[in-house]
Design an enzyme around this catalytic site. Structure first.
Site, PDB file in Angstrom:
ATOM      1  N   ASN A 174      -7.215  -2.512  14.347  1.00 55.43           N
ATOM      2  CA  ASN A 174      -8.616  -2.735  13.960  1.00 55.43           C
ATOM      3  C   ASN A 174      -8.771  -3.969  13.077  1.00 55.43           C
ATOM      4  O   ASN A 174      -9.847  -4.209  12.535  1.00 55.43           O
ATOM      5  CB  ASN A 174      -9.166  -1.493  13.245  1.00 55.43           C
ATOM      6  CG  ASN A 174      -8.450  -1.202  11.935  1.00 55.43           C
ATOM      7  OD1 ASN A 174      -7.506  -1.898  11.557  1.00 55.43           O
ATOM      8  ND2 ASN A 174      -8.883  -0.174  11.239  1.00 55.43           N
ATOM      9  N   ASP A 185       0.819  -1.217   0.000  1.00 55.22           N
ATOM     10  CA  ASP A 185       0.000   0.000   0.000  1.00 55.22           C
ATOM     11  C   ASP A 185       0.850   1.262   0.000  1.00 55.22           C
ATOM     12  O   ASP A 185       2.076   1.210   0.180  1.00 55.22           O
ATOM     13  CB  ASP A 185      -0.964   0.000   1.205  1.00 55.22           C
ATOM     14  CG  ASP A 185      -0.276  -0.398   2.513  1.00 55.22           C
ATOM     15  OD1 ASP A 185       0.967  -0.399   2.570  1.00 55.22           O
ATOM     16  OD2 ASP A 185      -0.989  -0.702   3.482  1.00 55.22           O
ATOM     17  N   HIS A 241      -7.083  -4.535  10.218  1.00 54.31           N
ATOM     18  CA  HIS A 241      -6.837  -4.344   8.785  1.00 54.31           C
ATOM     19  C   HIS A 241      -5.572  -5.074   8.342  1.00 54.31           C
ATOM     20  O   HIS A 241      -4.662  -5.319   9.132  1.00 54.31           O
ATOM     21  CB  HIS A 241      -6.816  -2.862   8.388  1.00 54.31           C
ATOM     22  CG  HIS A 241      -5.619  -2.078   8.820  1.00 54.31           C
ATOM     23  ND1 HIS A 241      -5.620  -0.702   8.900  1.00 54.31           N
ATOM     24  CD2 HIS A 241      -4.365  -2.449   9.181  1.00 54.31           C
ATOM     25  CE1 HIS A 241      -4.439  -0.282   9.271  1.00 54.31           C
ATOM     26  NE2 HIS A 241      -3.658  -1.312   9.460  1.00 54.31           N
ATOM     27  N   GLU A 282      -9.591  -1.779   5.332  1.00 53.80           N
ATOM     28  CA  GLU A 282     -10.191  -1.412   6.606  1.00 53.80           C
ATOM     29  C   GLU A 282     -11.479  -2.205   6.846  1.00 53.80           C
ATOM     30  O   GLU A 282     -12.153  -2.605   5.890  1.00 53.80           O
ATOM     31  CB  GLU A 282     -10.519   0.085   6.605  1.00 53.80           C
ATOM     32  CG  GLU A 282      -9.307   1.000   6.380  1.00 53.80           C
ATOM     33  CD  GLU A 282      -8.450   1.164   7.621  1.00 53.80           C
ATOM     34  OE1 GLU A 282      -8.206   0.168   8.336  1.00 53.80           O
ATOM     35  OE2 GLU A 282      -7.996   2.290   7.882  1.00 53.80           O
TER      36      GLU A 282
HETATM   37  P1  PGA Z   1       2.252  -1.580  12.785  1.00 59.78           P
HETATM   38  O1  PGA Z   1       1.087  -1.487  11.740  1.00 59.78           O
HETATM   39  O2  PGA Z   1       3.190  -2.628  12.294  1.00 59.78           O
HETATM   40  O3  PGA Z   1       2.872  -0.216  12.774  1.00 59.78           O
HETATM   41  O4  PGA Z   1       1.632  -1.949  14.095  1.00 59.78           O
HETATM   42  C1  PGA Z   1       0.497  -2.666  11.294  1.00 59.78           C
HETATM   43  C2  PGA Z   1      -0.567  -2.351  10.287  1.00 59.78           C
HETATM   44  O5  PGA Z   1      -1.218  -1.300  10.426  1.00 59.78           O
HETATM   45  O6  PGA Z   1      -0.759  -3.145   9.368  1.00 59.78           O
END
Ligand code: PGA
Length: 238
Positions: free
Chosen positions: A132, A63, A134, A139
């Site tokens: 969350n 992404d 994702h 999302e």
């Molecule tokens: P993080 O993010 O590794 O910074 O916890 C994970 C994500 O949002 O996929």
């Protein structure tokens, strides 16, 4: 979904690095799916130390924020260069990150999906998981897009990612992300999670349900997923 629980973040990173090394040893022209965020940084440090041969490797990233070009320090292109590509012998021409700087983001998403189709496979996809649930920037929602698409970020994601920006107002509100279908092109998927803050979402992920409101749970339909989590992230599991 196979689960491996490691002592700590370092051991999680080392185990994931070994899995990447295995793919590089087994596949002539490996296609690696890569992720950004705090979680895979240790993995990228390990890979940088291991002196592996990435000269034949192609990488695709999950992404990118819309509105940031690759020179912006918070863009995911910049992150990947800094954390990994500048330290290994990969040809940067073979590293792909969605382009969030183009005027037509929808077209950029379609172009990226076409690139994935041309590549035809991802040998190993690395994923983190958001608080969350994702994966990439897919999302929680009533329905999820299969191909690469433009997505509006959830408030909780914007808040979680604000730590990387000077202020929350600077966090882009939209992104381009590989969809669940794009991610499922991967022959093998490794999901990494570390720390107490991820314990609750890991508990929900490992229960018996699937829901588009917890996008990572769809990975239960994929035949080859390895969840590597440290003890803190596993602390709420039975
Ligand atoms: P993080 O993010 O590794 O910074 O916890 C994970 C994500 O949002 O996929």
């Amino acid at each position: 979904m196979e689960i491996k629980i490691t002592k700590d973040y370092q051991e999680m990173s080392e185990l994931a690095a070994k899995e990447v090394a295995k793919v590089l040893a087994e596949v002539k022209q490996p296609v690696l799916g890569l992720a950004t965020g705090s979680t895979p940084v240790g993995l990228y440090e390990e890979l940088s130390k291991m002196e592996l041969d990435f000269s034949k490797t192609v990488s695709v990233n999950l992404d990118e924020y819309i509105g940031l070009d690759g020179n912006h320090p918070q863009s995911y292109r910049y992150f990947m260069n800094e954390k990994l590509f500048n330290h290994i012998n990969i040809d940067k021409k073979n590293t792909y990150v969605p382009d969030g700087s183009l005027p037509d983001a929808q077209q950029a998403a379609r172009d990226y999906e076409e690139l994935l189709s041309k590549l035809g496979r991802i040998d190993l996809q690395i994923l983190g998981i958001g608080n969350n649930g994702h994966i990439g920037f897919n999302e929680p929602d009533r329905a999820l897009s299969l191909p690469t698409h433009v997505v509006k970020l959830e408030e909780s994601t914007i808040e979680a990612n604000a730590r990387f920006f000077d202020s929350i107002d600077e966090v882009p509100k939209e992104a381009i992300t590989m969809g669940v279908g794009s991610i499922f092109k991967a022959k093998k998927i490794i999901v990494l999670a570390s720390g107490k803050a991820k314990a609750s979402i890991i508990k929900s992920l490992v229960d018996e349900y699937v829901s588009t409101e917890l996008p990572a749970s769809l990975l239960k339909f994929h035949p080859n997923v390895l969840l590597i989590i440290d003890q803190a992230a596993a602390s709420l599991l039975d």
